[in-house]
Motif scaffolding. Structure first.
Motif, PDB file in Angstrom:
ATOM      1  N   LEU A 190      20.010 -28.915  76.119  1.00 53.77           N
ATOM      2  CA  LEU A 190      19.292 -30.158  75.881  1.00 53.77           C
ATOM      3  C   LEU A 190      19.111 -30.876  77.210  1.00 53.77           C
ATOM      4  CD1 LEU A 190      18.812 -32.558  73.407  1.00 53.77           C
ATOM      5  CD2 LEU A 190      20.404 -33.524  75.060  1.00 53.77           C
ATOM      6  N   THR A 191      17.897 -31.288  77.465  1.00 59.55           N
ATOM      7  CA  THR A 191      17.574 -32.107  78.633  1.00 59.55           C
ATOM      8  C   THR A 191      16.889 -33.358  78.130  1.00 59.55           C
ATOM      9  OG1 THR A 191      17.197 -30.092  79.908  1.00 59.55           O
ATOM     10  CG2 THR A 191      16.384 -32.131  80.854  1.00 59.55           C
ATOM     11  N   HIS A 192      17.293 -34.512  78.649  1.00 60.50           N
ATOM     12  CA  HIS A 192      16.685 -35.779  78.255  1.00 60.50           C
ATOM     13  C   HIS A 192      16.389 -36.567  79.521  1.00 60.50           C
ATOM     14  CE1 HIS A 192      16.546 -39.837  76.349  1.00 60.50           C
ATOM     15  NE2 HIS A 192      15.867 -39.134  75.473  1.00 60.50           N
ATOM     16  N   ARG A 193      15.129 -36.599  79.910  1.00 60.06           N
ATOM     17  CA  ARG A 193      14.718 -37.287  81.127  1.00 60.06           C
ATOM     18  C   ARG A 193      13.475 -38.118  80.834  1.00 60.06           C
ATOM     19  NH1 ARG A 193      18.812 -35.133  82.006  1.00 60.06           N
ATOM     20  NH2 ARG A 193      19.492 -33.893  83.764  1.00 60.06           N
TER      21      ARG A 193
ATOM     22  N   ILE B 272      14.599 -29.207  74.161  1.00 56.51           N
ATOM     23  CA  ILE B 272      15.651 -28.321  73.668  1.00 56.51           C
ATOM     24  C   ILE B 272      15.204 -26.888  73.911  1.00 56.51           C
ATOM     25  CG2 ILE B 272      16.889 -27.502  71.627  1.00 56.51           C
ATOM     26  CD1 ILE B 272      16.684 -30.354  70.530  1.00 56.51           C
ATOM     27  N   SER B 273      16.083 -26.106  74.540  1.00 59.60           N
ATOM     28  CA  SER B 273      15.803 -24.692  74.815  1.00 59.60           C
ATOM     29  C   SER B 273      16.869 -23.849  74.136  1.00 59.60           C
ATOM     30  CB  SER B 273      15.832 -24.416  76.319  1.00 59.60           C
ATOM     31  OG  SER B 273      14.950 -25.261  77.000  1.00 59.60           O
TER      32      SER B 273
END
Length: 117
Positions: A55-58, A64-65
């Motif tokens: 999860l990346t939140h920028r 989500i990968s």
């Protein structure tokens, strides 16, 4: 002091490992954990599966990968959480860990991330 022994495995080697060899290595790791318990050093341990989600939140955007991630050369195969009096003792335990025969053991002391001094 509490230390985490992170077991960093070669992803390709783990994927291609025959089941009987994997079970034999797991048995060695279980015996290592039992020895740590008998010595009063054990806090926790787990083996980790290879499938994962990132999860990346920028900038207000969430990505989500799903894994497994083929580009990864190493993966965290598992960990031991141990209680040691010194860093040197934690390093000695990492050297005793059976996974040191086929993986890299990364030793990290637990503590607040804002106090990296």
């Amino acid at each position: 002091m509490t230390y985490m022994l992170l077991i960093m495995e070669d992803a390709r080697e783990r994927r291609e490992r025959p089941s009987d060899e994997g079970r034999e290595k797991m048995d060695r790791m279980i015996r290592f954990g039992e020895d740590l318990k008998a010595r009063g050093l054990f806090r926790a341990s787990e083996s980790l599966r290879t499938d994962a989600v990132r999860l990346t939140h920028r900038g207000g955007r969430r990505v989500i990968s799903d894994g497994p991630f083929s580009e990864a050369k190493e993966l965290i195969g598992g960990f031991f959480l141990v209680e040691c009096e010194t860093r040197e003792q934690a390093l000695a335990l990492a050297q005793e860990c059976p996974a040191a025969d086929w993986a890299t053991i990364e030793v990290r002391e637990l503590g607040p991330c804002y106090n990296e001094g």
